[in-house]
Design an enzyme around this catalytic site. Structure first.
Site, PDB file in Angstrom:
ATOM      1  N   ASP A  33      46.174  32.416  33.453  1.00 39.40           N
ATOM      2  CA  ASP A  33      46.633  33.730  33.007  1.00 39.40           C
ATOM      3  C   ASP A  33      45.771  34.141  31.813  1.00 39.40           C
ATOM      4  O   ASP A  33      45.709  33.422  30.816  1.00 39.40           O
ATOM      5  CB  ASP A  33      48.115  33.578  32.597  1.00 39.40           C
ATOM      6  CG  ASP A  33      48.726  34.855  32.090  1.00 39.40           C
ATOM      7  OD1 ASP A  33      47.984  35.772  31.657  1.00 39.40           O
ATOM      8  OD2 ASP A  33      49.963  34.942  32.096  1.00 39.40           O
ATOM      9  N   ILE A  34      45.160  35.279  31.889  1.00 41.68           N
ATOM     10  CA  ILE A  34      44.229  35.686  30.825  1.00 41.68           C
ATOM     11  C   ILE A  34      44.938  35.875  29.477  1.00 41.68           C
ATOM     12  O   ILE A  34      44.332  35.690  28.429  1.00 41.68           O
ATOM     13  CB  ILE A  34      43.426  36.944  31.241  1.00 41.68           C
ATOM     14  CG1 ILE A  34      42.175  37.050  30.359  1.00 41.68           C
ATOM     15  CG2 ILE A  34      44.270  38.204  31.203  1.00 41.68           C
ATOM     16  CD1 ILE A  34      41.081  37.901  30.945  1.00 41.68           C
ATOM     17  N   GLY A  81      49.625  44.711  36.649  1.00 45.47           N
ATOM     18  CA  GLY A  81      48.611  43.659  36.693  1.00 45.47           C
ATOM     19  C   GLY A  81      48.244  43.108  35.321  1.00 45.47           C
ATOM     20  O   GLY A  81      49.100  42.889  34.464  1.00 45.47           O
ATOM     21  N   VAL A  82      46.968  42.871  35.113  1.00 46.13           N
ATOM     22  CA  VAL A  82      46.455  42.326  33.853  1.00 46.13           C
ATOM     23  C   VAL A  82      46.843  43.254  32.692  1.00 46.13           C
ATOM     24  O   VAL A  82      47.248  42.799  31.616  1.00 46.13           O
ATOM     25  CB  VAL A  82      44.911  42.216  33.901  1.00 46.13           C
ATOM     26  CG1 VAL A  82      44.344  41.839  32.546  1.00 46.13           C
ATOM     27  CG2 VAL A  82      44.483  41.202  34.947  1.00 46.13           C
ATOM     28  N   ASP A  83      46.700  44.543  32.922  1.00 45.17           N
ATOM     29  CA  ASP A  83      46.967  45.551  31.898  1.00 45.17           C
ATOM     30  C   ASP A  83      48.411  45.427  31.379  1.00 45.17           C
ATOM     31  O   ASP A  83      48.652  45.365  30.159  1.00 45.17           O
ATOM     32  CB  ASP A  83      46.739  46.920  32.542  1.00 45.17           C
ATOM     33  CG  ASP A  83      46.520  48.043  31.561  1.00 45.17           C
ATOM     34  OD1 ASP A  83      46.404  47.748  30.358  1.00 45.17           O
ATOM     35  OD2 ASP A  83      46.463  49.209  32.004  1.00 45.17           O
ATOM     36  N   THR A  86      39.947  43.793  41.442  1.00 44.85           N
ATOM     37  CA  THR A  86      40.298  43.038  42.665  1.00 44.85           C
ATOM     38  C   THR A  86      41.799  42.962  42.930  1.00 44.85           C
ATOM     39  O   THR A  86      42.221  42.274  43.852  1.00 44.85           O
ATOM     40  CB  THR A  86      39.745  41.598  42.611  1.00 44.85           C
ATOM     41  OG1 THR A  86      40.370  40.916  41.512  1.00 44.85           O
ATOM     42  CG2 THR A  86      38.244  41.584  42.438  1.00 44.85           C
ATOM     43  N   GLY A  87      42.592  43.649  42.125  1.00 43.47           N
ATOM     44  CA  GLY A  87      44.043  43.661  42.335  1.00 43.47           C
ATOM     45  C   GLY A  87      44.465  45.014  42.864  1.00 43.47           C
ATOM     46  O   GLY A  87      44.150  45.394  43.999  1.00 43.47           O
ATOM     47  N   TYR A 107      43.332  47.841  42.380  1.00 46.22           N
ATOM     48  CA  TYR A 107      42.223  48.720  42.773  1.00 46.22           C
ATOM     49  C   TYR A 107      41.526  48.279  44.059  1.00 46.22           C
ATOM     50  O   TYR A 107      40.566  48.917  44.500  1.00 46.22           O
ATOM     51  CB  TYR A 107      41.227  48.885  41.624  1.00 46.22           C
ATOM     52  CG  TYR A 107      41.690  49.872  40.551  1.00 46.22           C
ATOM     53  CD1 TYR A 107      42.887  50.579  40.685  1.00 46.22           C
ATOM     54  CD2 TYR A 107      40.926  50.118  39.409  1.00 46.22           C
ATOM     55  CE1 TYR A 107      43.309  51.476  39.715  1.00 46.22           C
ATOM     56  CE2 TYR A 107      41.344  51.015  38.434  1.00 46.22           C
ATOM     57  CZ  TYR A 107      42.533  51.699  38.591  1.00 46.22           C
ATOM     58  OH  TYR A 107      42.941  52.598  37.637  1.00 46.22           O
TER      59      TYR A 107
HETATM   60  N1  AR6 Z   1      45.574  36.902  34.237  1.00 45.86           N
HETATM   61  C1  AR6 Z   1      44.465  36.853  35.002  1.00 45.86           C
HETATM   62  N2  AR6 Z   1      44.295  37.573  36.134  1.00 45.86           N
HETATM   63  C2  AR6 Z   1      45.334  38.353  36.507  1.00 45.86           C
HETATM   64  C3  AR6 Z   1      46.530  38.472  35.767  1.00 45.86           C
HETATM   65  C4  AR6 Z   1      46.627  37.702  34.568  1.00 45.86           C
HETATM   66  N3  AR6 Z   1      47.720  37.748  33.805  1.00 45.86           N
HETATM   67  N4  AR6 Z   1      47.345  39.357  36.407  1.00 45.86           N
HETATM   68  C5  AR6 Z   1      46.699  39.779  37.522  1.00 45.86           C
HETATM   69  N5  AR6 Z   1      45.488  39.157  37.587  1.00 45.86           N
HETATM   70  P1  AR6 Z   1      44.690  44.179  38.393  1.00 45.86           P
HETATM   71  P2  AR6 Z   1      42.607  46.205  38.893  1.00 45.86           P
HETATM   72  C6  AR6 Z   1      44.408  39.320  38.585  1.00 45.86           C
HETATM   73  O1  AR6 Z   1      45.572  44.782  39.417  1.00 45.86           O
HETATM   74  O2  AR6 Z   1      42.507  45.806  40.315  1.00 45.86           O
HETATM   75  C7  AR6 Z   1      46.682  48.330  36.388  1.00 45.86           C
HETATM   76  O3  AR6 Z   1      47.872  49.004  36.690  1.00 45.86           O
HETATM   77  C8  AR6 Z   1      44.766  39.964  39.888  1.00 45.86           C
HETATM   78  O4  AR6 Z   1      45.250  38.983  40.798  1.00 45.86           O
HETATM   79  O5  AR6 Z   1      45.269  43.739  37.108  1.00 45.86           O
HETATM   80  O6  AR6 Z   1      41.346  46.426  38.108  1.00 45.86           O
HETATM   81  C9  AR6 Z   1      45.749  49.145  35.519  1.00 45.86           C
HETATM   82  O7  AR6 Z   1      46.469  49.945  34.591  1.00 45.86           O
HETATM   83  C10 AR6 Z   1      43.417  40.526  40.335  1.00 45.86           C
HETATM   84  O8  AR6 Z   1      42.621  39.523  40.962  1.00 45.86           O
HETATM   85  O9  AR6 Z   1      43.458  45.179  37.995  1.00 45.86           O
HETATM   86  C11 AR6 Z   1      45.045  49.984  36.546  1.00 45.86           C
HETATM   87  O10 AR6 Z   1      45.798  51.103  36.913  1.00 45.86           O
HETATM   88  C12 AR6 Z   1      42.725  40.903  39.015  1.00 45.86           C
HETATM   89  O11 AR6 Z   1      43.446  40.202  38.003  1.00 45.86           O
HETATM   90  C13 AR6 Z   1      44.896  49.065  37.719  1.00 45.86           C
HETATM   91  O12 AR6 Z   1      45.970  48.131  37.595  1.00 45.86           O
HETATM   92  C14 AR6 Z   1      42.727  42.370  38.682  1.00 45.86           C
HETATM   93  O13 AR6 Z   1      43.960  42.950  39.112  1.00 45.86           O
HETATM   94  C15 AR6 Z   1      43.613  48.275  37.673  1.00 45.86           C
HETATM   95  O14 AR6 Z   1      43.479  47.534  38.867  1.00 45.86           O
END
Ligand code: AR6
Length: 177
Positions: free
Chosen positions: A14-15, A36-38, A127-128, A130
């Site tokens: 987890d980041i 997600g991460v945000d 990769t989540g 988006y």
């Molecule tokens: N630590 C590490 N990786 C993670 C974590 C974490 N805690 N949580 C998810 N991932 P995403 P995007 C992975 O959806 O695709 C938000 O609503 C996840 O499995 O976080 O760039 C923003 O506000 C995936 O592989 O980001 C934007 O609206 C990767 O992190 C939108 O999502 C990215 O997934 C951005 O979408």
């Protein structure tokens, strides 16, 4: 003196648990949070991060942070000095947006270097939610970081949330530069 590219390491996890000088957030152009991460970064980092994001919107990004760009705030209660927010492209099958995804990594590293960061932790941007295919996202991430020479950044750590993400980055790292 020629600069060398940073060392690339992979971690499954987890980041928001990482200790690093800078942690990169896969944000959206509103800079006001999301899932997600945000969502995880804002939840764990606390309200200071959102307050700085709001101030940045007011001062510089009234129309939002453009896709492919990056901007830094405090990391609040996270184990980092800075959060670097970048906006990945939504994956499209009708248009090649790879250059924008590469730009997220390059611009985040440029901002990290400006801040004097030595260690930078990245999620797999786009990769989540988006929708970017993991294998392709991993190849773009690894290639872009390998091409970057961004002293004083010495270590780029990809923090992968599950085994398949980890495997995709491992495979991208094993292919020739
Ligand atoms: N630590 C590490 N990786 C993670 C974590 C974490 N805690 N949580 C998810 N991932 P995403 P995007 C992975 O959806 O695709 C938000 O609503 C996840 O499995 O976080 O760039 C923003 O506000 C995936 O592989 O980001 C934007 O609206 C990767 O992190 C939108 O999502 C990215 O997934 C951005 O979408």
């Amino acid at each position: 003196m020629t600069q060398t590219a940073p060392t690339v390491t992979l971690v499954r996890g987890d980041i928001t648990e990482q200790r690093a000088d800078a942690i990169v957030n896969a944000a959206n152009s509103s800079l006001l949070g999301g899932g997600g991460v945000d969502g995880a970064i804002h939840r764990k980092g606390g309200p200071e991060i959102l307050a700085e994001c709001r101030a940045l919107r007011a001062s510089h990004y009234g129309k939002g942070l453009p896709t492919g760009q990056a901007v830094a705030t405090t990391a609040g209660r996270l184990g980092a000095e800075h959060v670097i927010h970048t906006v990945g492209p939504v994956h499209s099958t009708s248009e090649d947006r790879s250059a924008l995804l590469a730009s997220c990594y390059r611009e985040s590293l440029r901002v990290a270097a400006e801040l004097g960061a030595r260690t930078v932790a990245f999620p797999a941007i786009s990769t989540g939610i988006y929708g970017w295919p993991m294998g392709d996202g991993a190849r773009i991430a690894v290639r872009t970081v390998r091409e970057a020479a961004v002293a004083p950044v010495e270590e780029v750590r990809f923090v992968l949330f599950d085994d398949s993400a980890y495997a995709a980055f491992e495979s991208a790292l094993q292919s020739p530069a």
